[in-house]
Every structure is written in C-alpha cells, then in structure tokens.
Design a protein around this motif. Sequence first.
Motif, PDB file in Angstrom:
ATOM      1  N   LEU A  98     -13.789 -44.129  -2.044  1.00  0.00           N
ATOM      2  CA  LEU A  98     -12.665 -45.064  -2.138  1.00  0.00           C
ATOM      3  C   LEU A  98     -11.323 -44.357  -2.388  1.00  0.00           C
ATOM      4  CD1 LEU A  98     -14.409 -47.809  -4.315  1.00  0.00           C
ATOM      5  CD2 LEU A  98     -14.041 -47.826  -1.834  1.00  0.00           C
ATOM      6  N   HIS A  99     -11.307 -43.022  -2.303  1.00  0.00           N
ATOM      7  CA  HIS A  99     -10.098 -42.215  -2.518  1.00  0.00           C
ATOM      8  C   HIS A  99      -9.539 -42.374  -3.930  1.00  0.00           C
ATOM      9  CE1 HIS A  99      -9.156 -42.235   2.096  1.00  0.00           C
ATOM     10  NE2 HIS A  99     -10.316 -41.667   1.808  1.00  0.00           N
ATOM     11  N   LEU A 100     -10.400 -42.606  -4.891  1.00  0.00           N
ATOM     12  CA  LEU A 100      -9.976 -42.775  -6.282  1.00  0.00           C
ATOM     13  C   LEU A 100     -10.265 -41.486  -7.053  1.00  0.00           C
ATOM     14  CD1 LEU A 100     -11.296 -46.408  -6.895  1.00  0.00           C
ATOM     15  CD2 LEU A 100      -8.987 -45.687  -6.253  1.00  0.00           C
ATOM     16  N   ALA A 151      -7.198 -38.988   1.992  1.00  0.00           N
ATOM     17  CA  ALA A 151      -6.203 -39.808   1.302  1.00  0.00           C
ATOM     18  C   ALA A 151      -4.794 -39.449   1.756  1.00  0.00           C
ATOM     19  CB  ALA A 151      -6.339 -39.638  -0.206  1.00  0.00           C
ATOM     20  N   ARG A 152      -4.548 -38.170   1.908  1.00  0.00           N
ATOM     21  CA  ARG A 152      -3.221 -37.715   2.353  1.00  0.00           C
ATOM     22  C   ARG A 152      -2.934 -38.198   3.772  1.00  0.00           C
ATOM     23  NH1 ARG A 152      -3.920 -32.535   1.469  1.00  0.00           N
ATOM     24  NH2 ARG A 152      -3.391 -32.738  -0.723  1.00  0.00           N
ATOM     25  N   PHE A 158      -4.790 -46.655   0.674  1.00  0.00           N
ATOM     26  CA  PHE A 158      -5.886 -47.437   0.112  1.00  0.00           C
ATOM     27  C   PHE A 158      -5.832 -47.453  -1.415  1.00  0.00           C
ATOM     28  CE2 PHE A 158      -7.493 -46.036   4.308  1.00  0.00           C
ATOM     29  CZ  PHE A 158      -7.607 -47.298   4.884  1.00  0.00           C
ATOM     30  N   ARG A 159      -5.576 -46.314  -2.001  1.00  0.00           N
ATOM     31  CA  ARG A 159      -5.452 -46.262  -3.466  1.00  0.00           C
ATOM     32  C   ARG A 159      -4.294 -47.154  -3.931  1.00  0.00           C
ATOM     33  NH1 ARG A 159      -6.132 -41.864  -7.746  1.00  0.00           N
ATOM     34  NH2 ARG A 159      -4.733 -42.551  -9.382  1.00  0.00           N
ATOM     35  N   ASP A 160      -3.171 -47.085  -3.219  1.00  0.00           N
ATOM     36  CA  ASP A 160      -2.016 -47.916  -3.561  1.00  0.00           C
ATOM     37  C   ASP A 160      -2.361 -49.401  -3.452  1.00  0.00           C
ATOM     38  OD1 ASP A 160      -0.588 -45.577  -3.953  1.00  0.00           O
ATOM     39  OD2 ASP A 160       0.528 -45.716  -2.074  1.00  0.00           O
ATOM     40  N   GLU A 164      -2.298 -52.080  -6.460  1.00  0.00           N
ATOM     41  CA  GLU A 164      -1.483 -53.291  -6.353  1.00  0.00           C
ATOM     42  C   GLU A 164      -2.316 -54.541  -6.610  1.00  0.00           C
ATOM     43  OE1 GLU A 164       0.599 -55.711  -2.762  1.00  0.00           O
ATOM     44  OE2 GLU A 164       1.035 -53.567  -2.836  1.00  0.00           O
ATOM     45  N   ILE A 165      -3.518 -54.576  -6.061  1.00  0.00           N
ATOM     46  CA  ILE A 165      -4.379 -55.754  -6.219  1.00  0.00           C
ATOM     47  C   ILE A 165      -4.776 -55.951  -7.679  1.00  0.00           C
ATOM     48  CG2 ILE A 165      -6.659 -56.726  -5.685  1.00  0.00           C
ATOM     49  CD1 ILE A 165      -6.340 -55.343  -2.882  1.00  0.00           C
TER      50      ILE A 165
END
Length: 197
Positions: A98-100, A151-152, A158-160, A164-165
């Motif tokens: 999840l790119h976390l 992610a880059r 996706f992380r953003d 936000e959610i």
Amino acid sequence: MDEKTEELRDLFLDVADDGTVTETQEETPGSLTDERPEDERLDDVIGRMEERYAFDTDWDSERYRRLVRGFFDEESDADLAAELEVDEESIVRARMDLHLLRESDAEFSFELRELRRLRTDEANVDPIEELEVDEATLERATRVIETQDEARTANDRFRDEFEEIVTDGDLSSQLARDAREDGLKEATEGMENDLSM
C-alpha cells in the motif's frame, strides 16, 4: 426605522401572503470533503492499487482498511499484527503493498543508495558480499527500494489519498462541531436586531 424602510415593509406586507421572510433552503450546503463513506473510499484506492501493482499479500478489504487507519494513527506493526492475527512480517509486506513506508523501514547497516548502485551496476558484484549482509536483509532492503520507486513513480498519490481519507473524518467532525458552536454569531454581529414587522 426610517421612512424608506417603513415603506418597503408595508409594501412587502401587502404583497406577501404572510408576514415572514424566511425561505427554506432547497439544497444542502456543499462539503469540503468527499461525501462517500470512508470505507468505500479506502476500498476504491486499495482496488486501484491492486489493479496496478502485484501485491505480496492477499487480504480482505477490512484488514487493509484497518492497516491504513492504524498506520496513520501511528500504531506499531506489532500491535497491528496482534490485532489482525498475522505475523509482523505480513504487516510490513502489506504496508509496502500500500506504499505505507515508515522511516524505520529504510534503516539498514548500509545506505540504500549503495544497494541501488549495486543493482544497476554492470559489474558482477554480489550485493551480499559487498554490503556484508544476510539474504533476508538484502531481500527486505530490495523490497523497500522497489516500494520507494513505485511510490515515487505515482508521486506518492496513493499514500496521500489514504491520509486524506482517514483525516477527512476528523476534519468533517471538527468543521461540523465548529459550525454548531459558531452558529450565526458572526453573521449577525453589528446588525440591528430591534426590528418589528
């Protein structure tokens, strides 16, 4: 009340069926946040990621959602693993899917840029020997690099979106609470309130 205002009031009373000037709103006010439920929005982002990337984990939506919320609530991997009844390594792999990434994910006895260089080098150098690490450490570092690159490439979109959610719920609650507390206080400040119709 001056003469003009009095004339307008009289004209209004002659034309109107009743003496009130309040009209109900037809549409609800807009919102600063997406109106869809948080779970639906998280599932949407997770689904798009699953379509785009090959996940190492195969979890149900509920587990992924819980992981995302726990990540942004700064819960440890160990706590999340205990709650979700999986091992800590599964939590790490799912976070990477999840790119976390946590800062601690990139902490090794060597610099990741050195591993990047070795991976792109034309020389036939064994990274395990060159970096003096075991195979498990090398695999974990490689996974971190691949996740960073994914992610880059996606500009951390996706992380953003996840952030936000999960923070929108807090924002909406705060805005609603503030609106209730403020009411019409600011809007009516300084207005003449000794009017009679």
